[in-house]
Design a protein around this motif. Structure first.
Motif, mmCIF file in Angstrom:
data_model
loop_
_atom_site.group_PDB
_atom_site.id
_atom_site.type_symbol
_atom_site.label_atom_id
_atom_site.label_comp_id
_atom_site.label_asym_id
_atom_site.label_seq_id
_atom_site.Cartn_x
_atom_site.Cartn_y
_atom_site.Cartn_z
ATOM 1 N N GLY A 89 77.213 -27.695 -2.585
ATOM 2 C CA GLY A 89 76.970 -26.353 -3.110
ATOM 3 C C GLY A 89 78.257 -25.615 -3.395
ATOM 4 O O GLY A 89 78.402 -24.971 -4.449
ATOM 5 N N LEU A 90 79.204 -25.685 -2.486
ATOM 6 C CA LEU A 90 80.478 -24.992 -2.688
ATOM 7 C C LEU A 90 81.296 -25.645 -3.796
ATOM 8 O O LEU A 90 81.986 -24.960 -4.555
ATOM 9 C CB LEU A 90 81.281 -24.954 -1.382
ATOM 10 N N TRP A 91 81.235 -26.957 -3.898
ATOM 11 C CA TRP A 91 81.972 -27.673 -4.938
ATOM 12 C C TRP A 91 81.527 -27.204 -6.324
ATOM 13 O O TRP A 91 82.340 -27.014 -7.223
ATOM 14 C CB TRP A 91 81.761 -29.169 -4.794
ATOM 15 N N ASN A 92 80.226 -27.009 -6.474
ATOM 16 C CA ASN A 92 79.665 -26.633 -7.766
ATOM 17 C C ASN A 92 79.583 -25.124 -7.986
ATOM 18 O O ASN A 92 79.200 -24.685 -9.073
ATOM 19 C CB ASN A 92 78.265 -27.252 -7.932
ATOM 20 N N THR A 94 80.667 -21.228 -8.602
ATOM 21 C CA THR A 94 81.699 -20.528 -9.381
ATOM 22 C C THR A 94 82.304 -19.428 -8.510
ATOM 23 O O THR A 94 82.194 -18.240 -8.811
ATOM 24 C CB THR A 94 81.089 -19.937 -10.668
ATOM 25 N N LEU A 95 82.897 -19.849 -7.423
ATOM 26 C CA LEU A 95 83.535 -18.937 -6.482
ATOM 27 C C LEU A 95 85.033 -19.203 -6.477
ATOM 28 O O LEU A 95 85.481 -20.289 -6.856
ATOM 29 C CB LEU A 95 82.995 -19.155 -5.063
ATOM 30 N N LEU A 96 85.783 -18.207 -6.024
ATOM 31 C CA LEU A 96 87.208 -18.422 -5.824
ATOM 32 C C LEU A 96 87.403 -19.459 -4.725
ATOM 33 O O LEU A 96 86.566 -19.593 -3.831
ATOM 34 C CB LEU A 96 87.894 -17.119 -5.419
ATOM 35 N N LEU A 97 88.499 -20.172 -4.777
ATOM 36 C CA LEU A 97 88.781 -21.180 -3.760
ATOM 37 C C LEU A 97 88.828 -20.557 -2.364
ATOM 38 O O LEU A 97 88.364 -21.153 -1.390
ATOM 39 C CB LEU A 97 90.096 -21.898 -4.086
ATOM 40 N N SER A 98 89.347 -19.339 -2.267
ATOM 41 C CA SER A 98 89.402 -18.659 -0.968
ATOM 42 C C SER A 98 87.996 -18.339 -0.461
ATOM 43 O O SER A 98 87.738 -18.407 0.746
ATOM 44 C CB SER A 98 90.233 -17.384 -1.064
ATOM 45 N N GLU A 99 87.075 -18.014 -1.345
ATOM 46 C CA GLU A 99 85.691 -17.759 -0.937
ATOM 47 C C GLU A 99 85.027 -19.046 -0.464
ATOM 48 O O GLU A 99 84.298 -19.050 0.532
ATOM 49 C CB GLU A 99 84.885 -17.168 -2.097
ATOM 50 N N LYS A 100 85.283 -20.122 -1.160
ATOM 51 C CA LYS A 100 84.735 -21.415 -0.747
ATOM 52 C C LYS A 100 85.244 -21.784 0.645
ATOM 53 O O LYS A 100 84.484 -22.252 1.492
ATOM 54 C CB LYS A 100 85.096 -22.501 -1.755
ATOM 55 N N GLY A 101 86.515 -21.575 0.872
ATOM 56 C CA GLY A 101 87.091 -21.846 2.191
ATOM 57 C C GLY A 101 86.491 -20.960 3.266
ATOM 58 O O GLY A 101 86.230 -21.413 4.381
ATOM 59 N N PHE A 102 86.259 -19.691 2.924
ATOM 60 C CA PHE A 102 85.640 -18.760 3.867
ATOM 61 C C PHE A 102 84.267 -19.255 4.297
ATOM 62 O O PHE A 102 83.948 -19.298 5.487
ATOM 63 C CB PHE A 102 85.536 -17.368 3.237
ATOM 64 N N TYR A 103 83.434 -19.637 3.330
ATOM 65 C CA TYR A 103 82.094 -20.120 3.661
ATOM 66 C C TYR A 103 82.150 -21.413 4.479
ATOM 67 O O TYR A 103 81.393 -21.581 5.446
ATOM 68 C CB TYR A 103 81.248 -20.332 2.398
ATOM 69 N N ALA A 104 83.026 -22.316 4.101
ATOM 70 C CA ALA A 104 83.139 -23.583 4.827
ATOM 71 C C ALA A 104 83.573 -23.340 6.271
ATOM 72 O O ALA A 104 82.996 -23.914 7.206
ATOM 73 C CB ALA A 104 84.128 -24.509 4.114
ATOM 74 N N MET A 105 84.563 -22.496 6.474
ATOM 75 C CA MET A 105 85.080 -22.276 7.829
ATOM 76 C C MET A 105 84.089 -21.492 8.685
ATOM 77 O O MET A 105 83.917 -21.800 9.872
ATOM 78 C CB MET A 105 86.429 -21.555 7.797
ATOM 79 N N SER A 106 83.426 -20.476 8.119
ATOM 80 C CA SER A 106 82.451 -19.728 8.923
ATOM 81 C C SER A 106 81.252 -20.607 9.264
ATOM 82 O O SER A 106 80.686 -20.506 10.358
ATOM 83 C CB SER A 106 82.026 -18.440 8.214
ATOM 84 N N PHE A 107 80.866 -21.500 8.349
ATOM 85 C CA PHE A 107 79.773 -22.444 8.616
ATOM 86 C C PHE A 107 80.145 -23.374 9.762
ATOM 87 O O PHE A 107 79.362 -23.561 10.704
ATOM 88 C CB PHE A 107 79.484 -23.248 7.340
#
Length: 141
Positions: A89-92, A94-107
């Motif tokens: 989901g994060l790979w696909n 349309t979020l900033l890379l920092s937002e993707k990292g935020f979601y991955a780390m909080s998860f």
């Protein structure tokens, strides 16, 4: 069996709550469609349940409590698939890379917290059972 320290219990709950709340606040403030927010929220809930189930089945096996191989395998599959679903989901997205990292780390923080809280709950229960057995001479189940 030794009861977990109050500091570790508190740290585990903080990790779980911070991970979950950060993830959900990020979703609340995101400018993505509601269906996409629902996808990420469902993956979070699925991941938390799967991680707790995996921790329980691993612990049961270590303590000699019977766990069917299908349940054990499904627990591993569910945990890994939740992580994979988030990654895809994060790979696909349309979020900033920092937002993707935020979601991955909080998860991942939320999953770690869920596992630690489950472990502490199990350790505290085992400690209480051991204390009752020592006091009465009878095994409490």
């Amino acid at each position: 069996m030794q009861k977990p320290s109050n500091a570790f219990i508190a740290a585990s709950w903080v990790a779980l709550l911070v991970g979950m709340v950060a993830f959900m606040v990020g979703l609340w403030n995101a400018t993505m469609p509601l269906s996409e927010k629902g996808y990420y929220f469902t993956v979070l809930l699925y991941g938390l349940f799967a991680a707790i189930s995996l921790q329980k089945s691993v612990r049961d096996q270590l303590e000699g409590i019977p766990v069917t191989s299908i349940y054990y395998g499904l627990s591993w599959f569910a945990t890994l698939s939740a992580i994979l679903l988030l990654a895809v989901g994060l790979w696909n997205a349309t979020l900033l890379l920092s937002e993707k990292g935020f979601y991955a780390m909080s998860f991942m923080l939320a999953l770690f917290g869920a596992i630690a809280v489950q472990k502490n709950t199990r350790d505290a229960q085992s400690s209480r059972s051991a204390d009752q057995t020592a006091e009465t001479g009878f095994t409490v189940r």
